[in-house]
Design a protein around this motif. Sequence first.
Motif, PDB file in Angstrom:
ATOM      1  N   SER A  59     -46.004  -5.164   3.615  1.00  0.00           N
ATOM      2  CA  SER A  59     -45.365  -6.058   2.648  1.00  0.00           C
ATOM      3  C   SER A  59     -45.607  -5.559   1.232  1.00  0.00           C
ATOM      4  N   ILE A  60     -44.949  -6.190   0.271  1.00  0.00           N
ATOM      5  CA  ILE A  60     -45.099  -5.817  -1.133  1.00  0.00           C
ATOM      6  C   ILE A  60     -46.561  -5.875  -1.570  1.00  0.00           C
ATOM      7  N   SER A  61     -47.281  -6.891  -1.111  1.00  0.00           N
ATOM      8  CA  SER A  61     -48.655  -7.084  -1.568  1.00  0.00           C
ATOM      9  C   SER A  61     -49.621  -6.065  -0.989  1.00  0.00           C
ATOM     10  N   THR A  62     -49.183  -5.260  -0.033  1.00  0.00           N
ATOM     11  CA  THR A  62     -50.091  -4.295   0.586  1.00  0.00           C
ATOM     12  C   THR A  62     -49.763  -2.857   0.207  1.00  0.00           C
ATOM     13  N   ARG A  63     -49.011  -2.649  -0.868  1.00  0.00           N
ATOM     14  CA  ARG A  63     -48.813  -1.282  -1.358  1.00  0.00           C
ATOM     15  C   ARG A  63     -50.132  -0.832  -1.970  1.00  0.00           C
ATOM     16  N   LEU A  64     -50.749   0.168  -1.367  1.00  0.00           N
ATOM     17  CA  LEU A  64     -52.108   0.541  -1.712  1.00  0.00           C
ATOM     18  C   LEU A  64     -52.225   2.045  -1.923  1.00  0.00           C
ATOM     19  N   VAL A  65     -53.231   2.434  -2.700  1.00  0.00           N
ATOM     20  CA  VAL A  65     -53.475   3.835  -3.004  1.00  0.00           C
ATOM     21  C   VAL A  65     -54.925   4.171  -2.669  1.00  0.00           C
ATOM     22  N   THR A  66     -55.135   5.284  -1.990  1.00  0.00           N
ATOM     23  CA  THR A  66     -56.481   5.714  -1.661  1.00  0.00           C
ATOM     24  C   THR A  66     -56.539   7.236  -1.719  1.00  0.00           C
TER      25      THR A  66
END
Length: 245
Positions: free
Chosen positions: A175-182
Amino acid sequence: MAQNDRTAFVMRDRSWHPRPYAPAYKTSVARSPQQALVSLQTPTASELTGPDFDHFALGLYDNDLLLNFRPGTEQDGLPIGERLIVYGRVVDQYNKPVAGTLVEIWQANAGGRYRHKKDAYRAPLDPNFGGVGRTITDADGWYRFRTIKPGPYPWPNDVNSWRPAHIHVSVMGPSISTRLVTQLYFEGDPLIPLCPIVHTLDDPDAVDTLTARLDMAAARPMDCLAYRFDIVTRGALQTYFENQS
């Protein structure tokens, strides 16, 4: 919370994530939170729905960093460095595959130099390597890239700080809220325990989620090694993400 509730958020364990204020990681001090953190209580519809990548057009070599900067044949000039396959699964907190989501990577070349105008490291640019790629996960959440192993590089955190070899990873998630960077590190790198950024994590298991594992079964004989890096987008076992400090 019911285990079959696929849309509910799991409360994050703050001890799993880095301290908001970490003086040893000097460039983060000015960006550390000055106010108490605010947690989402009831996610909205926009936070529980995601972009649809079903019709997203990918180029032939988008996930092949050996070829995507100078598309052609392998005889036309290849990047210098150790050839690798980096692959894995993207899953949610219940180990359900996150299918059809966009995974992007960017990295330094084999000498530790980024193709960026502000990178002043003395290592040379590789004329055959751009250092960026993208792909979309399949129905079971799998992704795959072919690339070269990035080199370590110095950075001005203190008199002799070096970043371990690493690849930055962005994943959209469900979802939009789980766009993450690592970022992923490589198993056995002696610079990992020396890195001030890694030192912001107090739990060794959190560091472990950032470590790609050598997988000889997936290696291509006489061609390239393979490293597996699975990504958990959220929940109690999620991969540590640098934009969720």
